[in-house]
Design a protein around this motif. Structure first.
Motif, PDB file in Angstrom:
ATOM      1  N   TYR A  85      41.494  54.423  46.324  1.00 47.85           N
ATOM      2  CA  TYR A  85      42.726  53.835  46.856  1.00 47.85           C
ATOM      3  C   TYR A  85      42.712  52.307  46.964  1.00 47.85           C
ATOM      4  O   TYR A  85      43.717  51.663  46.627  1.00 47.85           O
ATOM      5  N   PRO A  86      41.623  51.664  47.411  1.00 52.73           N
ATOM      6  CA  PRO A  86      41.663  50.203  47.554  1.00 52.73           C
ATOM      7  C   PRO A  86      42.037  49.453  46.282  1.00 52.73           C
ATOM      8  O   PRO A  86      42.545  48.326  46.354  1.00 52.73           O
ATOM      9  N   ASN A  87      41.833  50.069  45.113  1.00 51.04           N
ATOM     10  CA  ASN A  87      42.197  49.399  43.861  1.00 51.04           C
ATOM     11  C   ASN A  87      43.689  49.103  43.779  1.00 51.04           C
ATOM     12  O   ASN A  87      44.096  48.121  43.146  1.00 51.04           O
ATOM     13  N   THR A  88      44.519  49.956  44.410  1.00 48.47           N
ATOM     14  CA  THR A  88      45.962  49.743  44.348  1.00 48.47           C
ATOM     15  C   THR A  88      46.392  48.531  45.177  1.00 48.47           C
ATOM     16  O   THR A  88      47.405  47.895  44.852  1.00 48.47           O
ATOM     17  N   MET A 163      43.857  51.046  55.906  1.00 48.37           N
ATOM     18  CA  MET A 163      44.143  49.626  55.689  1.00 48.37           C
ATOM     19  C   MET A 163      42.932  48.751  56.000  1.00 48.37           C
ATOM     20  O   MET A 163      42.655  47.785  55.293  1.00 48.37           O
ATOM     21  N   VAL A 164      42.200  49.086  57.053  1.00 51.27           N
ATOM     22  CA  VAL A 164      40.993  48.329  57.391  1.00 51.27           C
ATOM     23  C   VAL A 164      39.947  48.479  56.285  1.00 51.27           C
ATOM     24  O   VAL A 164      39.362  47.485  55.804  1.00 51.27           O
ATOM     25  N   LEU A 165      39.695  49.715  55.873  1.00 48.78           N
ATOM     26  CA  LEU A 165      38.713  49.962  54.818  1.00 48.78           C
ATOM     27  C   LEU A 165      39.138  49.304  53.506  1.00 48.78           C
ATOM     28  O   LEU A 165      38.302  48.738  52.784  1.00 48.78           O
ATOM     29  N   SER A 166      40.416  49.356  53.189  1.00 47.48           N
ATOM     30  CA  SER A 166      40.912  48.747  51.954  1.00 47.48           C
ATOM     31  C   SER A 166      40.775  47.225  52.000  1.00 47.48           C
ATOM     32  O   SER A 166      40.409  46.598  51.001  1.00 47.48           O
ATOM     33  N   SER A 167      41.059  46.644  53.155  1.00 49.91           N
ATOM     34  CA  SER A 167      40.927  45.190  53.294  1.00 49.91           C
ATOM     35  C   SER A 167      39.485  44.758  53.107  1.00 49.91           C
ATOM     36  O   SER A 167      39.204  43.735  52.461  1.00 49.91           O
ATOM     37  N   TYR A 168      38.554  45.541  53.656  1.00 42.47           N
ATOM     38  CA  TYR A 168      37.136  45.224  53.468  1.00 42.47           C
ATOM     39  C   TYR A 168      36.733  45.402  52.004  1.00 42.47           C
ATOM     40  O   TYR A 168      35.982  44.595  51.453  1.00 42.47           O
ATOM     41  N   GLY A 173      35.218  43.122  46.840  1.00 42.14           N
ATOM     42  CA  GLY A 173      35.577  43.103  45.431  1.00 42.14           C
ATOM     43  C   GLY A 173      35.885  41.708  44.941  1.00 42.14           C
ATOM     44  O   GLY A 173      35.480  41.312  43.837  1.00 42.14           O
ATOM     45  N   ARG A 174      36.583  40.931  45.754  1.00 40.79           N
ATOM     46  CA  ARG A 174      36.979  39.579  45.358  1.00 40.79           C
ATOM     47  C   ARG A 174      35.840  38.577  45.477  1.00 40.79           C
ATOM     48  O   ARG A 174      35.667  37.724  44.596  1.00 40.79           O
ATOM     49  N   TYR A 175      35.046  38.670  46.536  1.00 40.58           N
ATOM     50  CA  TYR A 175      34.023  37.651  46.778  1.00 40.58           C
ATOM     51  C   TYR A 175      32.625  38.055  46.313  1.00 40.58           C
ATOM     52  O   TYR A 175      31.828  37.194  45.934  1.00 40.58           O
ATOM     53  N   LEU A 176      32.320  39.343  46.342  1.00 40.57           N
ATOM     54  CA  LEU A 176      31.009  39.791  45.883  1.00 40.57           C
ATOM     55  C   LEU A 176      31.083  40.413  44.492  1.00 40.57           C
ATOM     56  O   LEU A 176      30.047  40.779  43.931  1.00 40.57           O
ATOM     57  N   ARG A 177      32.307  40.540  43.969  1.00 41.93           N
ATOM     58  CA  ARG A 177      32.538  41.106  42.638  1.00 41.93           C
ATOM     59  C   ARG A 177      32.006  42.522  42.516  1.00 41.93           C
ATOM     60  O   ARG A 177      31.517  42.934  41.456  1.00 41.93           O
ATOM     61  N   LEU A 178      32.091  43.284  43.602  1.00 43.97           N
ATOM     62  CA  LEU A 178      31.707  44.687  43.572  1.00 43.97           C
ATOM     63  C   LEU A 178      32.948  45.524  43.274  1.00 43.97           C
ATOM     64  O   LEU A 178      34.076  45.112  43.547  1.00 43.97           O
TER      65      LEU A 178
END
Length: 229
Positions: A85-88, A163-168, A173-178
């Motif tokens: 889900y966080p990908n969306t 929402m909390v899990l997705s934000s993390y 994903g953005r800063y650690l490129r995971l």
């Protein structure tokens, strides 16, 4: 059992599929005929947005959510949905690519772009909205099922946690490129997660959670108004 929302769900799915195909064809055509691969990453991001959307559609269709006395399939489908889900929502950060992937220049403080630049700009914005809308609809479908099974308090608690899990997940994903696949390497994932335990991460997650919840609440109430019309 079918209902009005499920029919709307299917109709929206058809629209989203149509726009996804059109966007992907345009992006691929620019690569094939103009050797422009600057937006090719968006095709992959569209695909990643479809994965949790399809899972939620399956869950809603079969009314398969975590329930007492149900099979392990309920748990597996829900976990798969949560995993992807966080990908969306992550797709919204692709707006950062406007500066580096859209050709423009300044003329007396006025942004100037040719038609090719405007096309890339609108493709980027459109795909971001496409993926984000899929995420919002997907979450709404999941909440709808939980609300009917466990009540509004439980369903809104689920939304807040997602929402909390997705934000993390967006942060790492953005800063650690995971990405989602790094869960297959738990040692690497754990070591990187430890590095994020600082105030910058907490403020980022807090900000994104608040903004995502605000957007979702607006969407939720728009649906409610439409139902009451």
């Amino acid at each position: 059992m079918k209902n009005k929302f499920y029919d709307q769900f299917k109709f929206m799915s058809s629209l989203l599929l149509f726009f996804s195909i059109v966007s992907s064809v345009i992006i691929a055509s620019r690569y094939m005929f103009f050797d422009d691969r600057s937006l090719m990453f968006l095709i992959w991001n569209i695909f990643l947005s479809w994965v949790p959307y399809i899972i939620s559609l399956i869950i809603y269709r079969r009314k398969m959510i975590i329930k007492r006395g149900r099979s392990w399939v309920n748990h597996l489908l829900t976990l798969m949905w949560l995993f992807f889900y966080p990908n969306t929502l992550y797709i919204i950060t692709d707006a950062l690519h406007i500066k580096s992937r859209v050709d423009y220049y300044f003329n007396n403080d006025i942004v100037v772009m040719d038609n090719g630049g405007w096309l890339k700009f609108w493709l980027l914005i459109f795909v971001i909205l496409l993926g984000f809308i899929m995420g919002i609809i997907s979450l709404y479908a999941m909440q709808n099922i939980l609300d009917s099974n466990y009540g509004p308090l439980f369903s809104w608690g689920f939304v807040a946690i997602v929402m909390v899990l997705s934000s993390y997940a967006i942060y790492i994903g953005r800063y650690l490129r995971l990405n989602s696949w790094d869960i297959l390497n738990p040692i690497k994932l754990f070591n990187n997660v430890i590095q994020t335990l600082h105030m910058d991460m907490l403020s980022f997650v807090g900000l994104f959670t608040m903004m995502l919840l605000c957007v979702y609440v607006l969407f939720y109430n728009l649906i409610s108004l439409r139902k009451g019309a």
